[in-house]
Design a protein around this motif. Structure first.
Motif, mmCIF file in Angstrom:
data_model
loop_
_atom_site.group_PDB
_atom_site.id
_atom_site.type_symbol
_atom_site.label_atom_id
_atom_site.label_comp_id
_atom_site.label_asym_id
_atom_site.label_seq_id
_atom_site.Cartn_x
_atom_site.Cartn_y
_atom_site.Cartn_z
ATOM 1 N N PRO A 76 0.805 -1.234 0.000
ATOM 2 C CA PRO A 76 0.000 0.000 0.000
ATOM 3 C C PRO A 76 0.831 1.274 0.000
ATOM 4 C CG PRO A 76 -0.086 -1.079 2.147
ATOM 5 C CD PRO A 76 0.591 -2.039 1.216
ATOM 6 N N LYS A 77 2.120 1.171 0.281
ATOM 7 C CA LYS A 77 2.966 2.371 0.333
ATOM 8 C C LYS A 77 3.492 2.774 -1.047
ATOM 9 C CE LYS A 77 5.832 0.758 3.509
ATOM 10 N NZ LYS A 77 5.194 -0.493 3.931
ATOM 11 N N ILE A 78 3.351 1.920 -2.032
ATOM 12 C CA ILE A 78 3.844 2.240 -3.378
ATOM 13 C C ILE A 78 2.966 3.314 -4.016
ATOM 14 C CG2 ILE A 78 4.121 1.356 -5.724
ATOM 15 C CD1 ILE A 78 4.961 -1.312 -4.526
ATOM 16 N N LYS A 79 3.608 4.343 -4.550
ATOM 17 C CA LYS A 79 2.895 5.365 -5.316
ATOM 18 C C LYS A 79 2.959 4.981 -6.791
ATOM 19 C CE LYS A 79 4.013 9.098 -2.072
ATOM 20 N NZ LYS A 79 4.699 10.415 -1.907
ATOM 21 N N LEU A 80 1.825 5.062 -7.465
ATOM 22 C CA LEU A 80 1.776 4.648 -8.869
ATOM 23 C C LEU A 80 0.882 5.580 -9.661
ATOM 24 C CD1 LEU A 80 1.607 1.074 -10.295
ATOM 25 C CD2 LEU A 80 0.009 2.785 -11.152
ATOM 26 N N THR A 81 1.333 5.975 -10.827
ATOM 27 C CA THR A 81 0.500 6.723 -11.764
ATOM 28 C C THR A 81 0.542 6.012 -13.106
ATOM 29 O OG1 THR A 81 0.041 8.905 -12.734
ATOM 30 C CG2 THR A 81 2.358 8.302 -12.456
ATOM 31 N N ALA A 82 -0.590 5.990 -13.792
ATOM 32 C CA ALA A 82 -0.696 5.220 -15.040
ATOM 33 C C ALA A 82 -1.382 6.026 -16.129
ATOM 34 C CB ALA A 82 -1.475 3.930 -14.786
ATOM 35 N N THR A 83 -0.988 5.785 -17.361
ATOM 36 C CA THR A 83 -1.711 6.249 -18.542
ATOM 37 C C THR A 83 -1.977 5.019 -19.394
ATOM 38 O OG1 THR A 83 -0.602 8.400 -18.523
ATOM 39 C CG2 THR A 83 -1.659 7.725 -20.582
ATOM 40 N N CYS A 84 -3.253 4.706 -19.609
ATOM 41 C CA CYS A 84 -3.628 3.473 -20.307
ATOM 42 C C CYS A 84 -4.129 3.799 -21.714
ATOM 43 C CB CYS A 84 -4.692 2.721 -19.521
ATOM 44 S SG CYS A 84 -4.089 2.089 -17.931
ATOM 45 N N VAL A 85 -3.523 3.148 -22.692
ATOM 46 C CA VAL A 85 -3.793 3.442 -24.096
ATOM 47 C C VAL A 85 -4.190 2.165 -24.830
ATOM 48 C CG1 VAL A 85 -2.818 4.407 -26.223
ATOM 49 C CG2 VAL A 85 -2.052 5.269 -23.990
ATOM 50 N N ARG A 86 -5.248 2.254 -25.624
ATOM 51 C CA ARG A 86 -5.666 1.125 -26.460
ATOM 52 C C ARG A 86 -4.991 1.269 -27.828
ATOM 53 N NH1 ARG A 86 -7.998 -3.033 -24.130
ATOM 54 N NH2 ARG A 86 -9.810 -1.873 -23.362
ATOM 55 N N ILE A 87 -4.390 0.187 -28.302
ATOM 56 C CA ILE A 87 -3.700 0.214 -29.589
ATOM 57 C C ILE A 87 -4.243 -0.885 -30.501
ATOM 58 C CG2 ILE A 87 -1.609 1.259 -28.625
ATOM 59 C CD1 ILE A 87 -0.312 -1.575 -28.782
ATOM 60 N N PRO A 88 -4.004 -0.784 -31.814
ATOM 61 C CA PRO A 88 -4.558 -1.764 -32.758
ATOM 62 C C PRO A 88 -3.754 -3.057 -32.827
ATOM 63 C CG PRO A 88 -3.412 -0.034 -33.938
ATOM 64 C CD PRO A 88 -3.422 0.373 -32.499
ATOM 65 N N VAL A 89 -3.744 -3.763 -31.711
ATOM 66 C CA VAL A 89 -3.124 -5.085 -31.593
ATOM 67 C C VAL A 89 -4.213 -6.023 -31.079
ATOM 68 C CG1 VAL A 89 -1.491 -6.421 -30.203
ATOM 69 C CG2 VAL A 89 -0.773 -4.260 -31.223
ATOM 70 N N PHE A 90 -4.290 -7.235 -31.604
ATOM 71 C CA PHE A 90 -5.375 -8.133 -31.209
ATOM 72 C C PHE A 90 -5.169 -8.731 -29.818
ATOM 73 C CE2 PHE A 90 -6.160 -8.204 -35.833
ATOM 74 C CZ PHE A 90 -7.529 -7.933 -35.823
ATOM 75 N N VAL A 91 -3.966 -9.213 -29.520
ATOM 76 C CA VAL A 91 -3.714 -9.894 -28.246
ATOM 77 C C VAL A 91 -2.361 -9.447 -27.686
ATOM 78 C CG1 VAL A 91 -3.414 -12.120 -27.086
ATOM 79 C CG2 VAL A 91 -5.068 -11.916 -28.946
ATOM 80 N N SER A 92 -2.294 -9.315 -26.392
ATOM 81 C CA SER A 92 -1.120 -8.997 -25.573
ATOM 82 C C SER A 92 -1.041 -7.503 -25.243
ATOM 83 C CB SER A 92 0.204 -9.439 -26.200
ATOM 84 O OG SER A 92 0.249 -10.837 -26.336
ATOM 85 N N HIS A 93 -0.829 -7.238 -23.973
ATOM 86 C CA HIS A 93 -0.640 -5.876 -23.480
ATOM 87 C C HIS A 93 0.848 -5.611 -23.284
ATOM 88 C CE1 HIS A 93 -4.846 -5.699 -23.076
ATOM 89 N NE2 HIS A 93 -4.986 -5.734 -21.769
ATOM 90 N N SER A 94 1.258 -4.394 -23.597
ATOM 91 C CA SER A 94 2.632 -3.958 -23.371
ATOM 92 C C SER A 94 2.628 -2.786 -22.395
ATOM 93 C CB SER A 94 3.280 -3.524 -24.682
ATOM 94 O OG SER A 94 3.220 -4.541 -25.648
ATOM 95 N N GLU A 95 3.716 -2.652 -21.650
ATOM 96 C CA GLU A 95 3.821 -1.576 -20.669
ATOM 97 C C GLU A 95 5.243 -1.027 -20.644
ATOM 98 O OE1 GLU A 95 0.451 -3.540 -17.687
ATOM 99 O OE2 GLU A 95 2.558 -3.561 -17.083
ATOM 100 N N ALA A 96 5.366 0.301 -20.669
ATOM 101 C CA ALA A 96 6.641 0.973 -20.430
ATOM 102 C C ALA A 96 6.624 1.407 -18.970
ATOM 103 C CB ALA A 96 6.802 2.164 -21.360
ATOM 104 N N VAL A 97 7.569 0.894 -18.189
ATOM 105 C CA VAL A 97 7.516 1.044 -16.729
ATOM 106 C C VAL A 97 8.756 1.774 -16.222
ATOM 107 C CG1 VAL A 97 7.174 -0.177 -14.542
ATOM 108 C CG2 VAL A 97 6.324 -1.198 -16.677
ATOM 109 N N ASN A 98 8.529 2.823 -15.453
ATOM 110 C CA ASN A 98 9.611 3.553 -14.803
ATOM 111 C C ASN A 98 9.438 3.410 -13.294
ATOM 112 O OD1 ASN A 98 10.517 6.340 -13.469
ATOM 113 N ND2 ASN A 98 11.838 5.901 -15.208
#
Length: 344
Positions: A225-247
């Motif tokens: 619960p102490k982790i701070k997290l901010t996200a921007t979620c984008v839908r792209i024209p790919v049929f299967v699998s999610h990708s994430e750029a993580v800092n």
């Protein structure tokens, strides 16, 4: 004596994957039920090579079922999961309906399997959001090593996360682009073919979308619960699998090489990281696979104790169906439930 397992939502993308994965992994089930709405009753579904007839949800006697894997949407889960749990069947729910319920454990087996003990309060276990599941698999071993303070994540999410109609819309729009036909968005608010839409789920008062909020809230519940997290979620024209750029920013020093060594040996992770053309994993390559792939691990020179990496996983498998089956395996392997038929 094996277990009786019901897959609710068996005609949907995730339900079909759950049936496949139960068979692939040799889950100890003597009886598997393919369950869906009355509209889908009588259709064929497959558990490995075994053809099943889909049965209507309200025709199932869940007092005789050991585990129900539910992937039929939040409204169905809110109505049926408490009833099924009260009948003595353990519900593993893939919707968002119970994820933030304090009496319902939210489980990713590689991350917080011990929390599963809390399922007895309601006989319900929640499966996390698809984008959260792969993220925490990657973050957990790094958090154990150097303690995460803050995460900034941008997602590139496939259309299958929005269901079959979304996949059909991408397919039809792509054809229309090449045939110069009309492109009419229906499932998505804007055209998805050859585009990117920074909008998944509904907008909230603070400007974040519900999908982004899920990642923030669920990561805290699952990991820390102490982790701070901010996200921007984008839908792209790919049929299967999610990708994430993580800092990630850590409390303690950690180098890219140290992180690679940790991730190379972490459960559920597969490090593919060569500093050359093609030395990383893309959504296409992750489709149909179980691992959470990690690539492009590097140090962030703009932050003390900072790392950046690329994370890819099949959202229908680890993000949904595979994780539910893994939860069921934890229940069985830890002896937390016994087959009702054996008890009888």
């Amino acid at each position: 004596m094996g277990y009786t397992v019901a897959v609710v939502g068996a005609t949907g993308n995730v339900g079909r994957e759950a049936l496949d994965i139960l068979a692939e992994r040799g889950f100890p089930a003597d009886t598997v039920l393919a369950v869906a709405s009355r509209r889908s009753a009588g259709q064929d579904a497959y558990f490995g090579d075994t053809k099943l007839k889909v049965v209507a949800l309200d025709n199932v006697d869940f007092s005789k079922v050991d585990i129900a894997i539910m992937s039929a949407g939040g409204d169905i889960s809110r109505e049926w999961a408490p009833k099924i749990g009260a009948a003595g069947c353990v519900v593993i729910d893939n919707s968002s309906a119970f994820r933030m319920d304090s009496q319902v454990p939210l489980i990713v087996p590689e991350v917080n399997a011990d929390a599963i003990e809390g399922f007895r309060q309601k006989n319900i276990i929640a499966n996390p959001n698809c984008s959260t599941a792969q993220l925490v698999v990657a973050l957990k071993p790094l958090h154990d090593a150097a303690t995460i303070k803050r995460v900034v994540v941008s997602t590139y999410q496939s259309v299958s996360g929005a269901g079959k109609e979304a996949m059909d819309e991408l397919f039809s729009q792509t054809k229309s682009v090449f045939s110069v036909g009309e492109i009419k968005p229906e499932k998505f608010p804007k055209r998805i073919a050859f585009n990117a839409i920074p909008h998944i789920d509904v907008f909230m008062e603070d400007g974040y979308t519900k999908e982004e909020w899920k990642m923030m809230a669920e990561t805290k519940k699952i990991l820390d619960p102490k982790i701070k997290l901010t996200a921007t979620c984008v839908r792209i024209p790919v049929f299967v699998s999610h990708s994430e750029a993580v800092n990630v920013e850590f409390e303690n020093p950690i180098t890219a090489e140290e992180a690679k060594g940790i991730l190379r040996n972490a459960p559920g992770c597969l490090l593919i990281d060569k500093h050359e053309d093609g030395g990383y994993i893309t959504p296409h390559e992750a489709a149909g696979e179980d691992a959470t792939y990690i690539s492009r691990v590097r140090e962030d020179a703009t932050a003390e104790n900072g790392l950046t990496f690329w994370c890819v996983s099949d959202n229908l498998r680890k993000g949904a169906a595979l994780n539910t089956v893994q939860i069921a395996e934890v229940l069985v392997n830890r002896g937390l439930i016994e087959p009702k038929q054996a008890a009888a």
